[in-house]
Design an enzyme around this catalytic site. Structure first.
Site, mmCIF file in Angstrom:
data_model
loop_
_atom_site.group_PDB
_atom_site.id
_atom_site.type_symbol
_atom_site.label_atom_id
_atom_site.label_comp_id
_atom_site.label_asym_id
_atom_site.label_seq_id
_atom_site.Cartn_x
_atom_site.Cartn_y
_atom_site.Cartn_z
ATOM 1 N N ASP A 44 -1.634 5.185 7.376
ATOM 2 C CA ASP A 44 -1.886 4.208 6.322
ATOM 3 C C ASP A 44 -0.927 3.028 6.409
ATOM 4 O OD1 ASP A 44 -2.613 2.952 3.953
ATOM 5 O OD2 ASP A 44 -1.345 4.252 2.729
ATOM 6 N N ASP B 153 -5.100 -3.126 5.883
ATOM 7 C CA ASP B 153 -4.776 -1.820 5.311
ATOM 8 C C ASP B 153 -5.708 -0.749 5.858
ATOM 9 O OD1 ASP B 153 -4.108 0.365 3.793
ATOM 10 O OD2 ASP B 153 -4.573 -0.541 1.860
#
Length: 432
Positions: free
Chosen positions: A124, A309
């Protein structure tokens, strides 16, 4: 109602609380399976599973927003305006195979304590902490997943800090520890991570991953913890402090990759263009314009912040600006007008990155299960744009998030040596 774009946004927001998604990982049984002997690249297979979108929203809030509120004051990173080359032979780069679960989440493997003790994680770039389920957690959400047992690791160390995050109706609590971590076959000594000891919330019961590996900047990390990639840098484990993602849209396949140390040019069509990070917290860059059908919507005044992201499957934007954007597009409930919908483009410097309707429209069936990358005439209950509102507070926001919808079209490079993000058009697997 079916042709009212504002009503469509309201309907989609309701769906965003009910739609299912999931993630899991096909854990490999030997170190050889992680290492691509021919190319020298390490691949972590990623898999997709299903949970409800109330859970999606809660998980999204946790990954994207909640962790930022537990950080202590950290020292600023030194910046250097002189860029260094990321060029290196792709044959020498570690590749981590990622498994694609229905185009909603990509997960892969790390090992903690020993090379055989594998965990399925989300890599992430929208968070900085590393979290792993622990054997000291009695909650159902922990018990349903692979749990790290510190008693079985001779390299485990207690750091002496606790960490707690609350979000929505959920709670996550853990203890900061350190142990050796294998990241794409690279051995990282004394990696800080949060050993989860309490999980409250259905999101953890439904999710099929064992942890999260944050790859954002260290300013976001709690207690001045060293994020995984910062330890890679500190221990000089790679020639270039660069990692990149290639997301393949073939569902259920372990053909997506996280590449450590540079760019695998065989996975890119044409040139990778780079843009400076403007805030070393998220991987944030600036856009000059957001275009609909070639028309500037005037949303960037004078610039828009964009966050790359990998932990977010959809695209997000500030509520007011996103409403203006969705007013300009109106997917039909039956997906029948796909060929008439406009393109959405982000102008970054002199470059334009375009999503066509097949990229940004998702179909939703009667059970609320979403299917990104809808096709005209899809036999689904409804269609909606794959965007959701998110108001990121200052000073990091307001900002738009380029989630997997965007990153699966554009090979994305995260360059810590030069603090920049690069995009290049991904090469379809069929063309490799």
């Amino acid at each position: 109602m079916g042709n009212n774009p504002r009503m469509k946004l309201q309907i989609f927001l309701v769906l965003a609380l009910c739609v299912t998604f999931a993630v899991s990982v096909n854990l490999r049984k030997s170190e050889e399976s992680l290492q691509n002997k021919k190319s020298g690249l390490i691949v972590i297979p990623l898999k997709r599973i299903e949970t409800t979108v109330t859970d999606r929203q809660q998980l999204f809030d946790f990954i994207t927003k909640s962790q930022r509120y537990v950080t202590d004051e950290l020292a600023d990173l030194d910046s250097d305006d002189e860029y260094t080359s990321t060029a290196v032979s792709s044959a020498s780069l570690p590749h981590i195979g990622l498994h694609n679960f229905k185009n909603t989440q990509y997960t892969g493997e790390i090992a903690v304590g020993s090379a055989e003790n594998r965990f399925s994680v989300i890599f992430d770039t929208g968070s900085a902490n590393m979290w792993i389920n622990s054997a000291e957690c009695p909650d159902r959400g922990c018990k349903l997943h692979h749990q790290y047992d510190p008693a079985k690791s001779s390299s485990f160390k207690r750091v002496g800090f606790n960490l707690e995050v609350q979000f929505g109706t959920g709670q996550l609590a853990g203890e900061i520890a350190s142990d050796n971590v294998w990241f794409g076959g690279v051995n990282i000594a004394n990696q800080d991570f949060s050993m989860i000891k309490k999980e409250v919330g259905e999101v953890f019961v439904q999710a099929k991953f064992d942890g999260i590996v944050g790859l954002a900047f260290p300013q976001m990390a709690a207690y001045d913890m060293n994020p995984v990639f910062d330890n890679v840098m500190k221990q000089s484990l790679l020639q270039n402090n660069v990692f990149s993602f290639y997301y393949d849209r073939n569902e259920g396949q372990a053909t997506s990759q996280l590449i450590l140390g540079g760019v695998d040019e065989s996975l890119v069509q044409g040139e990778v263009k780079y843009y400076p990070v403007i805030d070393q917290y998220y991987w944030t860059i600036e856009a000059d314009k957001i275009m609909i059908g070639g028309k500037d919507l005037g949303l960037c005044k004078p610039k828009c912040r964009l966050i790359a992201d990998t932990g977010t499957s959809l695209m997000t934007g500030p509520t007011g600006d996103l409403t203006s954007l969705l007013d300009q597009i109106n997917p039909d409930d039956t997906c029948s007008n796909m060929n008439q919908l406009p393109d959405i483009s982000f102008d970054i410097g002199s470059d334009r990155y375009t999503l066509n309707p097949g990229d940004y429209v998702m179909a939703v069936n009667k059970d609320g299960v979403e299917s990104p990358y809808a096709k005209a005439g899809s036999k689904m209950s409804s269609c909606a744009a794959a965007f959701m509102p998110l108001d990121i507070p200052e000073p990091q926001g307001p900002a738009w998030i380029l989630g997997d919808i965007f990153l699966s079209k554009y090979y994305t490079v995260f360059d810590r040596d030069n603090n920049r993000v690069g995009f290049g058009l991904s090469r379809p697997r069929a063309a490799l």
